[in-house]
Design a protein around this motif. Sequence first.
Motif, PDB file in Angstrom:
ATOM      1  N   SER A  34       7.135  -9.450 -12.741  1.00 41.62           N
ATOM      2  CA  SER A  34       7.454  -8.023 -12.667  1.00 41.62           C
ATOM      3  C   SER A  34       8.650  -7.646 -13.530  1.00 41.62           C
ATOM      4  N   LEU A  35       9.537  -8.576 -13.803  1.00 45.77           N
ATOM      5  CA  LEU A  35      10.728  -8.254 -14.597  1.00 45.77           C
ATOM      6  C   LEU A  35      10.398  -7.804 -16.018  1.00 45.77           C
ATOM      7  N   PRO A  36       9.566  -8.539 -16.775  1.00 44.93           N
ATOM      8  CA  PRO A  36       9.226  -8.033 -18.110  1.00 44.93           C
ATOM      9  C   PRO A  36       8.417  -6.730 -18.051  1.00 44.93           C
ATOM     10  N   MET A  37       7.623  -6.571 -16.996  1.00 39.41           N
ATOM     11  CA  MET A  37       6.893  -5.302 -16.840  1.00 39.41           C
ATOM     12  C   MET A  37       7.863  -4.147 -16.611  1.00 39.41           C
ATOM     13  N   LEU A  38       8.900  -4.379 -15.827  1.00 31.86           N
ATOM     14  CA  LEU A  38       9.904  -3.350 -15.570  1.00 31.86           C
ATOM     15  C   LEU A  38      10.588  -2.956 -16.873  1.00 31.86           C
ATOM     16  N   ALA A  39      10.973  -3.951 -17.659  1.00 33.51           N
ATOM     17  CA  ALA A  39      11.602  -3.676 -18.957  1.00 33.51           C
ATOM     18  C   ALA A  39      10.648  -2.909 -19.872  1.00 33.51           C
ATOM     19  N   ALA A  40       9.377  -3.312 -19.896  1.00 37.11           N
ATOM     20  CA  ALA A  40       8.392  -2.616 -20.728  1.00 37.11           C
ATOM     21  C   ALA A  40       8.220  -1.170 -20.283  1.00 37.11           C
ATOM     22  N   GLY A  41       8.222  -0.941 -18.973  1.00 36.17           N
ATOM     23  CA  GLY A  41       8.109   0.423 -18.458  1.00 36.17           C
ATOM     24  C   GLY A  41       9.262   1.295 -18.920  1.00 36.17           C
TER      25      GLY A  41
ATOM     26  N   ARG B 169       6.796  -3.867  -6.519  1.00 36.64           N
ATOM     27  CA  ARG B 169       6.294  -5.231  -6.338  1.00 36.64           C
ATOM     28  C   ARG B 169       7.451  -6.214  -6.186  1.00 36.64           C
ATOM     29  N   PHE B 170       8.490  -6.050  -7.002  1.00 38.69           N
ATOM     30  CA  PHE B 170       9.639  -6.938  -6.929  1.00 38.69           C
ATOM     31  C   PHE B 170      10.257  -6.904  -5.529  1.00 38.69           C
ATOM     32  N   VAL B 171      10.398  -5.708  -4.973  1.00 34.92           N
ATOM     33  CA  VAL B 171      10.997  -5.551  -3.639  1.00 34.92           C
ATOM     34  C   VAL B 171      10.097  -6.160  -2.563  1.00 34.92           C
ATOM     35  N   VAL B 172       8.810  -5.840  -2.592  1.00 31.97           N
ATOM     36  CA  VAL B 172       7.896  -6.320  -1.552  1.00 31.97           C
ATOM     37  C   VAL B 172       7.750  -7.836  -1.590  1.00 31.97           C
ATOM     38  N   GLU B 173       7.903  -8.436  -2.752  1.00 31.26           N
ATOM     39  CA  GLU B 173       7.780  -9.890  -2.863  1.00 31.26           C
ATOM     40  C   GLU B 173       8.802 -10.629  -1.996  1.00 31.26           C
TER      41      GLU B 173
ATOM     42  N   GLY C 280       5.465 -13.528  -8.633  1.00 27.84           N
ATOM     43  CA  GLY C 280       5.251 -12.091  -8.737  1.00 27.84           C
ATOM     44  C   GLY C 280       6.510 -11.353  -9.165  1.00 27.84           C
ATOM     45  N   GLN C 281       7.657 -11.786  -8.669  1.00 29.16           N
ATOM     46  CA  GLN C 281       8.919 -11.166  -9.069  1.00 29.16           C
ATOM     47  C   GLN C 281       9.241 -11.465 -10.526  1.00 29.16           C
ATOM     48  N   LEU C 282       9.045 -12.708 -10.930  1.00 29.32           N
ATOM     49  CA  LEU C 282       9.344 -13.066 -12.321  1.00 29.32           C
ATOM     50  C   LEU C 282       8.420 -12.336 -13.294  1.00 29.32           C
TER      51      LEU C 282
ATOM     52  N   ALA D 178       0.843  -1.205   0.000  1.00 30.95           N
ATOM     53  CA  ALA D 178       0.000   0.000   0.000  1.00 30.95           C
ATOM     54  C   ALA D 178       0.874   1.249   0.000  1.00 30.95           C
ATOM     55  N   VAL D 179       1.950   1.222   0.776  1.00 30.19           N
ATOM     56  CA  VAL D 179       2.839   2.383   0.846  1.00 30.19           C
ATOM     57  C   VAL D 179       3.624   2.550  -0.451  1.00 30.19           C
ATOM     58  N   LEU D 180       4.296   1.485  -0.910  1.00 31.21           N
ATOM     59  CA  LEU D 180       5.150   1.615  -2.098  1.00 31.21           C
ATOM     60  C   LEU D 180       4.361   1.741  -3.396  1.00 31.21           C
TER      61      LEU D 180
END
Length: 179
Positions: free
Chosen positions: A161-168, A134-138, A157-159, A95-97
């Motif tokens: 998040s990685l392609p999402m991070l690259a897409a961002g 999300r990667f950190v909180v996981e 969730g971490q895996l 919620a915070v991050l």
Amino acid sequence: ENPLHIPFVWEGGMSFHGGLLGVLAVSALYARRHKFSLLALGDILAVVAPIGIFFGRLANFINGELYGRVASLPWAVNFPQGGDLPRHPSQLYEAVLEGLVLFVVMHFAARRADIRRSPGFLFGLFVAGYSLSRFVVEFYREPDVQVGFFFGYFSLGQLLSLPMLAAGFLLIRHARKPA
């Protein structure tokens, strides 16, 4: 229990990642039908999305779902379905991050005229910021029991998040290219 035996990805709690794909599909249809830029629409949605994420994560905490790993910290919480041991309130970390911090970042970025004139930048910033959060909180969140860890260390969730991070980052880079 899943009587249809759908593969584990659908059984897990990856609702944000799948929800994002659904929002993208609907947004693409809307943008096409109304002849509106998909990147500009993504920018608009990205600025307000952290508000919904914030309240969604608070609801996860209240419902005692998606709790964290076992912890011995003073703020650890005993969740009804989490067993007898106290756990990280990972929903509050999210919620915070993903909610408050990302909202503040998006708010200040959206106030800059140069960023507003770069369609896709805000959407890319949101996707990258969410993925990183999300990667950190996981690391503190209990993985879905039916999925567990990949490579003995990373959650699904971490895996995802990685392609999402690259897409961002790709969206940000694309938005910042001179026309």
